[in-house]
Design a protein around this motif. Structure first.
Motif, PDB file in Angstrom:
ATOM      1  N   ASP A 213       1.325  -1.112  -0.529  1.00 23.76           N
ATOM      2  CA  ASP A 213       0.298   0.007  -0.246  1.00 23.76           C
ATOM      3  C   ASP A 213       1.208   1.592  -0.097  1.00 23.76           C
ATOM      4  O   ASP A 213       1.612   1.490   0.985  1.00 23.76           O
ATOM      5  CB  ASP A 213      -1.303  -0.348   1.073  1.00 23.76           C
ATOM      6  N   VAL A 214       0.721   2.476  -0.534  1.00 25.31           N
ATOM      7  CA  VAL A 214       1.649   3.232  -0.939  1.00 25.31           C
ATOM      8  C   VAL A 214       0.385   4.795  -1.090  1.00 25.31           C
ATOM      9  O   VAL A 214      -0.624   4.674  -1.692  1.00 25.31           O
ATOM     10  CB  VAL A 214       2.625   3.430  -2.430  1.00 25.31           C
ATOM     11  N   VAL A 215       1.230   5.637   0.136  1.00 25.41           N
ATOM     12  CA  VAL A 215       0.269   6.998  -0.341  1.00 25.41           C
ATOM     13  C   VAL A 215       1.897   7.800  -0.279  1.00 25.41           C
ATOM     14  O   VAL A 215       3.002   7.925   0.500  1.00 25.41           O
ATOM     15  CB  VAL A 215      -0.079   7.358   1.727  1.00 25.41           C
ATOM     16  N   TYR A 216       0.766   8.611  -1.187  1.00 27.03           N
ATOM     17  CA  TYR A 216       2.086   9.765  -1.718  1.00 27.03           C
ATOM     18  C   TYR A 216       1.681  10.944  -1.987  1.00 27.03           C
ATOM     19  O   TYR A 216       0.388  10.380  -1.992  1.00 27.03           O
ATOM     20  CB  TYR A 216       2.857   9.452  -2.610  1.00 27.03           C
ATOM     21  N   LEU A 217       2.127  11.918  -1.546  1.00 26.73           N
ATOM     22  CA  LEU A 217       2.154  13.733  -1.470  1.00 26.73           C
ATOM     23  C   LEU A 217       2.734  14.392  -2.704  1.00 26.73           C
ATOM     24  O   LEU A 217       4.366  14.257  -2.952  1.00 26.73           O
ATOM     25  CB  LEU A 217       1.758  13.681  -0.482  1.00 26.73           C
ATOM     26  N   GLY A 218       2.472  14.975  -3.635  1.00 25.35           N
ATOM     27  CA  GLY A 218       2.679  15.685  -4.625  1.00 25.35           C
ATOM     28  C   GLY A 218       2.715  17.355  -4.347  1.00 25.35           C
ATOM     29  O   GLY A 218       0.926  17.438  -4.348  1.00 25.35           O
ATOM     30  N   ASP A 219       3.469  18.061  -3.563  1.00 23.86           N
ATOM     31  CA  ASP A 219       3.138  19.310  -3.956  1.00 23.86           C
ATOM     32  C   ASP A 219       4.554  20.564  -3.887  1.00 23.86           C
ATOM     33  O   ASP A 219       5.485  20.205  -4.057  1.00 23.86           O
ATOM     34  CB  ASP A 219       2.288  20.474  -2.048  1.00 23.86           C
ATOM     35  N   GLY A 220       4.155  21.523  -4.578  1.00 22.93           N
ATOM     36  CA  GLY A 220       5.216  22.402  -4.621  1.00 22.93           C
ATOM     37  C   GLY A 220       5.453  22.231  -5.936  1.00 22.93           C
ATOM     38  O   GLY A 220       4.976  21.732  -7.213  1.00 22.93           O
ATOM     39  N   GLU A 221       6.940  22.148  -5.927  1.00 23.73           N
ATOM     40  CA  GLU A 221       7.888  20.980  -7.469  1.00 23.73           C
ATOM     41  C   GLU A 221       7.841  19.934  -6.847  1.00 23.73           C
ATOM     42  O   GLU A 221       8.667  19.726  -8.080  1.00 23.73           O
ATOM     43  CB  GLU A 221       8.981  22.332  -7.443  1.00 23.73           C
ATOM     44  N   ARG A 222       7.712  19.595  -6.097  1.00 27.02           N
ATOM     45  CA  ARG A 222       8.028  17.739  -5.809  1.00 27.02           C
ATOM     46  C   ARG A 222       7.554  16.824  -7.301  1.00 27.02           C
ATOM     47  O   ARG A 222       6.505  17.305  -8.244  1.00 27.02           O
ATOM     48  CB  ARG A 222       7.742  17.145  -4.575  1.00 27.02           C
ATOM     49  N   SER A 223       8.047  16.060  -7.251  1.00 27.86           N
ATOM     50  CA  SER A 223       8.650  14.846  -8.390  1.00 27.86           C
ATOM     51  C   SER A 223       8.992  14.236  -7.642  1.00 27.86           C
ATOM     52  O   SER A 223       9.993  13.608  -7.532  1.00 27.86           O
ATOM     53  CB  SER A 223       9.537  15.592  -9.656  1.00 27.86           C
ATOM     54  N   LEU A 224       7.925  12.996  -7.851  1.00 25.94           N
ATOM     55  CA  LEU A 224       8.406  11.795  -7.304  1.00 25.94           C
ATOM     56  C   LEU A 224       8.024  10.503  -8.524  1.00 25.94           C
ATOM     57  O   LEU A 224       7.328  10.004  -9.291  1.00 25.94           O
ATOM     58  CB  LEU A 224       6.549  11.134  -6.852  1.00 25.94           C
ATOM     59  N   ASP A 225       8.616   9.741  -7.757  1.00 28.04           N
ATOM     60  CA  ASP A 225       9.466   8.557  -8.963  1.00 28.04           C
ATOM     61  C   ASP A 225       9.072   7.435  -8.159  1.00 28.04           C
ATOM     62  O   ASP A 225      10.195   7.002  -7.417  1.00 28.04           O
ATOM     63  CB  ASP A 225      10.727   8.312  -9.767  1.00 28.04           C
ATOM     64  N   MET A 226       8.279   6.432  -8.581  1.00 25.40           N
ATOM     65  CA  MET A 226       7.777   5.274  -7.627  1.00 25.40           C
ATOM     66  C   MET A 226       7.833   4.120  -9.125  1.00 25.40           C
ATOM     67  O   MET A 226       7.349   4.082  -9.823  1.00 25.40           O
ATOM     68  CB  MET A 226       6.592   5.161  -7.096  1.00 25.40           C
ATOM     69  N   SER A 227       8.565   3.186  -8.744  1.00 27.48           N
ATOM     70  CA  SER A 227       8.495   1.651  -9.002  1.00 27.48           C
ATOM     71  C   SER A 227       8.111   0.397  -8.294  1.00 27.48           C
ATOM     72  O   SER A 227       9.159   0.541  -7.020  1.00 27.48           O
ATOM     73  CB  SER A 227       9.823   1.619  -9.859  1.00 27.48           C
ATOM     74  N   TYR A 228       7.499  -0.262  -8.491  1.00 33.50           N
ATOM     75  CA  TYR A 228       6.609  -1.252  -7.340  1.00 33.50           C
ATOM     76  C   TYR A 228       6.734  -2.185  -8.225  1.00 33.50           C
ATOM     77  O   TYR A 228       6.007  -2.666  -9.650  1.00 33.50           O
ATOM     78  CB  TYR A 228       5.964  -0.753  -6.275  1.00 33.50           C
ATOM     79  N   ARG A 229       6.951  -3.806  -7.731  1.00 38.74           N
ATOM     80  CA  ARG A 229       6.691  -5.284  -8.869  1.00 38.74           C
ATOM     81  C   ARG A 229       6.273  -6.530  -7.400  1.00 38.74           C
ATOM     82  O   ARG A 229       7.050  -5.921  -6.436  1.00 38.74           O
ATOM     83  CB  ARG A 229       7.518  -5.136  -8.941  1.00 38.74           C
ATOM     84  N   ALA A 230       5.157  -7.143  -8.118  1.00 38.64           N
ATOM     85  CA  ALA A 230       4.746  -8.319  -7.387  1.00 38.64           C
ATOM     86  C   ALA A 230       5.305  -8.760  -7.806  1.00 38.64           C
ATOM     87  O   ALA A 230       4.652  -9.735  -9.022  1.00 38.64           O
ATOM     88  CB  ALA A 230       3.274  -8.057  -6.447  1.00 38.64           C
ATOM     89  N   GLU A 231       6.010 -10.367  -7.204  1.00 42.47           N
ATOM     90  CA  GLU A 231       6.576 -11.648  -8.495  1.00 42.47           C
ATOM     91  C   GLU A 231       6.432 -12.735  -7.743  1.00 42.47           C
ATOM     92  O   GLU A 231       6.619 -12.862  -6.486  1.00 42.47           O
ATOM     93  CB  GLU A 231       8.594 -11.186  -8.110  1.00 42.47           C
TER      94      GLU A 231
END
Length: 367
Positions: A213-231
């Motif tokens: 489970d992922v919670v993310y927050l982007g504000d201002g100039e923020r740049s989020l880079d997320m990579s997730y995998r279930a094998e």
């Protein structure tokens, strides 16, 4: 102090190059002295074994999978200045969350942490890792967390990142669940200028379960880079990747989620789902759901949705006496609450919801 740049592969398989989702650049900054570790505070009880050193080769494969290339792996191995092993003994159930707070400050502005969590057979525990820093201090964090959940054991890992808006943050989680085991991971990416977050969960044994489970927050100039995998490797394994995000101002994000069914994972099921609430007209939202299948008898589902607040819902809330700002705060909290409520520690839940409220109060609700 030396630093160098490297490229990270962010997709398990290459895709169309134009959206620029395959790779991400990363600047690695070595600590001045690897013996100067960021401050750490640990709260635990019972029979939990916690060590600040361990045999780094004792746990087999790296577990972080395709998201940590050899260069970054070597960097972490050679520059770690905070190392922890948390082991839950066979058959032991820890009732209270194990809380590890890693703090960055003026004396240790660069933290490179390597954490291993091992739950032996039939054990269970909740582990919470929190990353904090002093106000006004430019900090950098590079971290790796590996979780080994033995047969019929259960672990919930919660990671809360609330570093300053100018901080650097690169974090990789790798986990393996053996037969009958369950591994739940909750990631809250709420700070840093350009967080690079990844998680690779391996369902190794028959009947294993894993949920991210992922919670993310982007504000201002923020740049989020997320990579997730279930094998999926074992038979009749079940996984889920669920994300709730809020984007405001001129923030942007790339969210990659992959279900990878390997040959032999017969009868396995997986689902990936992302929901994004957009509170700004200038946000940039990229979602890359991916299904990889090497086995016939499997079920994989994915869904993604994004949008602005429903004007009718806003009107209803405001007609009940709420101002526009308070109404948007309420909607934002509701957007992430289904994940936040899974966290057993009330103080962590309050910190996440508080960060959402403060961000919107600073102007992030302007659409």
């Amino acid at each position: 102090m030396s630093q160098f740049e490297t490229m990270l592969g962010r997709m398990p398989v290459r895709t169309w190059s134009r959206p620029r989702v395959n790779d991400a650049g990363l600047v690695l900054r070595e600590p001045d002295d690897v013996s100067l570790a960021g401050g750490a505070d640990i709260r635990a009880s019972g029979q939990i074994i916690i060590k600040q050193s361990y045999d780094r080769t004792a746990f087999g494969e790296d577990l972080t999978g395709p998201f940590v290339p050899e260069g970054l792996r070597v960097f972490i191995e050679e520059n770690t200045n905070r190392r922890h092993l948390i082991r839950i003994p066979k058959g032991y159930a820890e009732r209270e969350p194990i809380v590890l707070t890693l703090h960055l400050g003026m004396e240790s502005p660069v933290l490179v942490d390597d954490v291993v969590i091992e739950a032996e057979e039939d054990a269970s525990a909740v582990v919470i890792l929190k990353y904090t820093s002093d106000d006004g201090t430019r900090v950098q964090h590079f971290g790796r967390t590996r979780v080994i959940v033995r047969r019929n054991a259960r672990v919930q890992l919660v990671k809360l990142q609330m570093l300053p808006n100018d901080a650097a943050h690169t974090d990789a989680v790798g986990g393996v669940a053996q037969a009958g085991a369950r591994l739940d991971v909750i990631l809250a990416e709420l700070g840093a200028a350009r967080p690079l977050s990844s998680c690779n969960l391996i369902l190794e044994g028959d009947g294993a379960n894993a949920e991210l489970d992922v919670v993310y927050l982007g504000d201002g100039e923020r740049s989020l880079d997320m990579s997730y995998r279930a094998e999926h490797r074992g038979r009749k394994t079940v996984s889920g990747i669920y994300a709730k995000g809020i984007l405001m101002d001129r923030s942007k994000k790339i969210f990659r989620d992959t279900l990878d069914f390997k040959s032999g994972a017969s009868g396995s099921k997986g689902r990936e789902e992302e929901n994004v609430l957009m509170l700004g007209r200038d946000v940039r939202n990229i979602s890359v759901p991916l299904l990889l299948c090497g086995e016939d008898n499997v079920e994989g589902e994915h869904a993604a949705s994004s949008g602005r607040p429903d004007e009718k819902v806003l009107f209803y809330l405001m007609s009940r006496g709420l101002g526009e700002l308070e109404a948007k705060k309420l909607l934002a909290q509701a957007a992430v609450s289904s994940i936040v409520e899974k966290i057993p520690e009330a103080s962590v839940r309050n910190e996440i919801l508080g960060a959402v409220r403060r961000s919107i109060g600073k102007g992030g609700a302007k659409a």
